[in-house]
Design a protein around this motif. Structure first.
Motif, PDB file in Angstrom:
ATOM      1  N   GLU A   1       0.774  -1.224   0.038  1.00  6.86           N
ATOM      2  CA  GLU A   1       0.034  -0.026  -0.102  1.00  6.86           C
ATOM      3  C   GLU A   1       0.848   1.284   0.083  1.00  6.86           C
ATOM      4  N   GLN A   2       0.589   2.211  -0.778  1.00  5.98           N
ATOM      5  CA  GLN A   2       1.381   3.504  -0.962  1.00  5.98           C
ATOM      6  C   GLN A   2       1.262   3.934   0.480  1.00  5.98           C
ATOM      7  N   TYR A   3       0.399   4.018   1.080  1.00  5.65           N
ATOM      8  CA  TYR A   3       0.262   4.915   2.341  1.00  5.65           C
ATOM      9  C   TYR A   3       1.737   4.641   3.337  1.00  5.65           C
ATOM     10  N   TYR A   4       2.030   3.274   3.305  1.00  5.43           N
ATOM     11  CA  TYR A   4       3.022   2.600   4.186  1.00  5.43           C
ATOM     12  C   TYR A   4       4.202   2.972   3.739  1.00  5.43           C
ATOM     13  N   PHE A   5       4.566   3.070   2.480  1.00  2.66           N
ATOM     14  CA  PHE A   5       5.669   3.244   1.561  1.00  2.66           C
ATOM     15  C   PHE A   5       5.889   4.895   1.809  1.00  2.66           C
ATOM     16  N   LYS A   6       4.768   5.431   1.663  1.00  3.14           N
ATOM     17  CA  LYS A   6       5.033   7.201   1.873  1.00  3.14           C
ATOM     18  C   LYS A   6       5.554   7.294   3.295  1.00  3.14           C
ATOM     19  N   GLU A   7       4.874   6.674   4.017  1.00  3.31           N
ATOM     20  CA  GLU A   7       5.274   6.895   5.630  1.00  3.31           C
ATOM     21  C   GLU A   7       6.618   6.716   5.961  1.00  3.31           C
ATOM     22  N   ALA A   8       7.169   5.642   5.278  1.00  4.93           N
ATOM     23  CA  ALA A   8       8.680   5.087   5.506  1.00  4.93           C
ATOM     24  C   ALA A   8       9.518   6.279   4.978  1.00  4.93           C
ATOM     25  N   ALA A   9       9.224   6.525   3.881  1.00  8.20           N
ATOM     26  CA  ALA A   9       9.873   7.776   3.087  1.00  8.20           C
ATOM     27  C   ALA A   9      10.030   8.915   3.900  1.00  8.20           C
ATOM     28  N   LEU A  10       8.888   9.531   4.369  1.00  6.22           N
ATOM     29  CA  LEU A  10       8.717  10.395   5.165  1.00  6.22           C
ATOM     30  C   LEU A  10       9.627  10.555   6.574  1.00  6.22           C
ATOM     31  N   ALA A  11       9.507   9.336   7.137  1.00  7.77           N
ATOM     32  CA  ALA A  11      10.301   9.359   8.426  1.00  7.77           C
ATOM     33  C   ALA A  11      11.823   9.352   8.111  1.00  7.77           C
ATOM     34  N   LEU A  12      12.301   8.800   6.941  1.00  9.23           N
ATOM     35  CA  LEU A  12      13.532   8.722   6.744  1.00  9.23           C
ATOM     36  C   LEU A  12      13.965  10.245   6.603  1.00  9.23           C
ATOM     37  N   SER A  13      13.149  10.679   5.663  1.00  9.58           N
ATOM     38  CA  SER A  13      13.677  12.375   5.495  1.00  9.58           C
ATOM     39  C   SER A  13      13.564  13.108   6.653  1.00  9.58           C
ATOM     40  N   ARG A  14      12.897  13.036   7.489  1.00  7.30           N
ATOM     41  CA  ARG A  14      12.725  13.736   8.748  1.00  7.30           C
ATOM     42  C   ARG A  14      13.993  13.416   9.865  1.00  7.30           C
ATOM     43  N   ILE A  15      14.419  12.191   9.689  1.00  4.13           N
ATOM     44  CA  ILE A  15      15.636  11.757  10.617  1.00  4.13           C
ATOM     45  C   ILE A  15      16.953  11.714  10.214  1.00  4.13           C
ATOM     46  N   LEU A  16      17.114  11.502   8.921  1.00  3.41           N
ATOM     47  CA  LEU A  16      18.689  11.232   8.439  1.00  3.41           C
ATOM     48  C   LEU A  16      19.159  12.666   7.974  1.00  3.41           C
ATOM     49  N   ARG A  17      20.304  12.829   8.547  1.00  6.19           N
ATOM     50  CA  ARG A  17      20.941  14.276   8.260  1.00  6.19           C
ATOM     51  C   ARG A  17      22.055  14.202   7.785  1.00  6.19           C
ATOM     52  N   VAL A  18      22.406  12.879   7.284  1.00  5.31           N
ATOM     53  CA  VAL A  18      23.858  12.852   6.677  1.00  5.31           C
ATOM     54  C   VAL A  18      23.605  12.095   5.366  1.00  5.31           C
ATOM     55  N   ARG A  19      24.130  12.482   4.302  1.00  2.37           N
ATOM     56  CA  ARG A  19      23.652  11.933   2.830  1.00  2.37           C
ATOM     57  C   ARG A  19      24.280  10.403   3.049  1.00  2.37           C
ATOM     58  N   LYS A  20      23.374   9.528   2.320  1.00  2.55           N
ATOM     59  CA  LYS A  20      24.106   8.271   2.328  1.00  2.55           C
ATOM     60  C   LYS A  20      23.995   7.764   0.765  1.00  2.55           C
ATOM     61  N   GLU A  21      24.823   7.222   0.146  1.00  3.84           N
ATOM     62  CA  GLU A  21      24.760   6.804  -1.328  1.00  3.84           C
ATOM     63  C   GLU A  21      23.737   5.876  -1.661  1.00  3.84           C
ATOM     64  N   GLU A  22      23.361   4.766  -0.713  1.00  7.21           N
ATOM     65  CA  GLU A  22      22.229   3.921  -0.645  1.00  7.21           C
ATOM     66  C   GLU A  22      21.601   3.646   0.672  1.00  7.21           C
ATOM     67  N   PHE A  23      20.530   3.340   0.736  1.00  9.14           N
ATOM     68  CA  PHE A  23      19.786   2.840   1.780  1.00  9.14           C
ATOM     69  C   PHE A  23      18.638   1.885   1.779  1.00  9.14           C
ATOM     70  N   ASP A  24      18.979   0.807   1.298  1.00 10.00           N
ATOM     71  CA  ASP A  24      18.161  -0.088   1.120  1.00 10.00           C
ATOM     72  C   ASP A  24      16.545  -0.537   1.899  1.00 10.00           C
ATOM     73  N   ILE A  25      15.822  -0.706   1.422  1.00 11.82           N
ATOM     74  CA  ILE A  25      14.425  -1.192   2.412  1.00 11.82           C
ATOM     75  C   ILE A  25      14.174  -2.355   1.599  1.00 11.82           C
ATOM     76  N   TRP A  26      14.152  -3.545   2.712  1.00  9.84           N
ATOM     77  CA  TRP A  26      13.610  -4.738   2.327  1.00  9.84           C
ATOM     78  C   TRP A  26      12.425  -4.859   3.027  1.00  9.84           C
ATOM     79  N   HIS A  27      11.372  -5.561   2.262  1.00  2.79           N
ATOM     80  CA  HIS A  27      10.156  -6.024   2.689  1.00  2.79           C
ATOM     81  C   HIS A  27       9.607  -7.332   2.528  1.00  2.79           C
TER      82      HIS A  27
END
Length: 343
Positions: free
Chosen positions: A261-287
């Motif tokens: 569901e798009q809702y939960y993918f969007k939530e995960a993306a929003l949470a990451l954008s609000r917490i991560l403050r150091v640029r990472k080249e990649e940040f895999d998400i497995w499900h």
């Protein structure tokens, strides 16, 4: 770190793609899926597809839940003498009370059925944990308290759940939440069980440790009309990171319960954008739900088991992994898991 870490000694899984943790995790890694046709039809007259666990008999309801749970628990306790099981608390994770079509008897019958299947008894400190997809995180926190406050040496956290019931499928189909040929914004229902054998850290290299646990509440849950800002997940992740004594940039990859569901993918993306403050080249998400389907409480064990398998088989993105979970009622949970070096 605010509290002792938990050592994850062993994992067990029963899913639609494997009847053990090694088999299921190999399927997750290969992105193998095994959907089949159910006995239920949707409003268009089409058969609903789902991820059913193939057992030797066509059990249903509490009978199938207890059988799956017993298989997973037996997997993690296969090296523990049966006479010792009565000293081990069993925290059994199940669907939340708000789940549409939730089976009657889950709270007061399932535990006894599991003990009967295993022909064994567990500690009086055992309990049912009814919080759906966040249940395993809640149970891990309870296990940590049991080990710290009461000196319990080992705890089994287990989960069993299924969405393959007529009332449940009907509710989600009416709400346009099932994945169908005409609805890509949905999940494929599933079922499964899992178990984790937990203990105190022993200081061995390669040991899998749960170092942080965090919780939050999302007011803009999937059924609300409020704008989503991922407040609950952000709170849970920050709490877990603080508990583990690390920051988001120290995390190497993520495993979550998202199931389509798009809702939960969007939530995960929003949470990451609000917490991560150091640029990472990649940040895999497995499900793993892409292989086993939306399996409610069982997914918590699946994401922990996948983290352990990835570390053991050396295909993990690094030693530090963030696991996070969310249920439809708004509860959010996060876990920091780390593969340790020798101390």
């Amino acid at each position: 770190m605010n509290a002792m870490p938990l050592s994850i000694h062993k994992t067990g899984l029963v899913t639609s793609v494997g009847l053990s943790a090694p088999a299921s995790c190999a399927a997750f890694r290969a992105k193998i899926s095994n959907p089949s046709q159910t006995h239920f039809i949707d409003s268009r007259g089409e058969w609903i597809m789902a991820h059913a666990v193939p057992l030797e008999q066509p059990w249903r309801g509490l009978t199938k839940l207890s059988r799956m749970a017993a298989m997973a628990i037996g997997e993690v306790l296969e090296d523990v003498p049966t006479e010792q099981w009565r000293h081990i608390p069993l925290l059994l994770c199940v669907a939340e009370p708000q789940r549409p079509g939730r089976l009657r008897g889950v709270d007061d019958e399932l535990f006894e059925r599991v003990e009967k299947e295993l022909d064994a008894h567990f500690s009086p400190l055992s309990a049912i944990v009814p919080h759906g997809r966040v249940s395993v995180a809640v149970a891990l926190e309870q296990a940590r308290r049991l080990m710290q406050a009461q000196g319990v040496p080992q705890v089994v956290v287990a989960a069993a759940d299924s969405l393959l019931h007529g009332a449940t499928l009907s509710h989600y189909e009416r709400a346009d939440r099932l994945l169908t040929p005409v609805n890509s914004n949905g999940f494929m229902p599933g079922e499964g069980a899992g178990a984790l054998l937990l203990g105190a850290p022993v200081g061995q290299a390669g040991e899998m440790l749960c170092t942080g646990i965090g919780f939050g509440v999302e007011r803009a849950h999937i059924d609300s009309e409020e704008p989503l800002r991922a407040e609950g997940l952000v709170q849970a992740v920050r709490q877990a990171l603080a508990d583990a004594g690390c920051q988001m940039q120290h995390i190497d990859y993520r495993i979550t319960d998202v199931s389509g569901e798009q809702y939960y993918f969007k939530e995960a993306a929003l949470a990451l954008s609000r917490i991560l403050r150091v640029r990472k080249e990649e940040f895999d998400i497995w499900h793993p739900a892409e292989s086993m389907g939306e399996s409610g409480a069982a997914v918590g064990c699946a994401i922990v088991a996948e983290a352990c398998a990835a570390a053991r088989k050396r295909y993990a993105r690094g030693p530090n992994v963030l696991l996070h979970m969310a249920n439809d009622a708004g509860q959010r949970a996060a876990l920091c898991v780390q593969q340790s070096v020798a101390t």
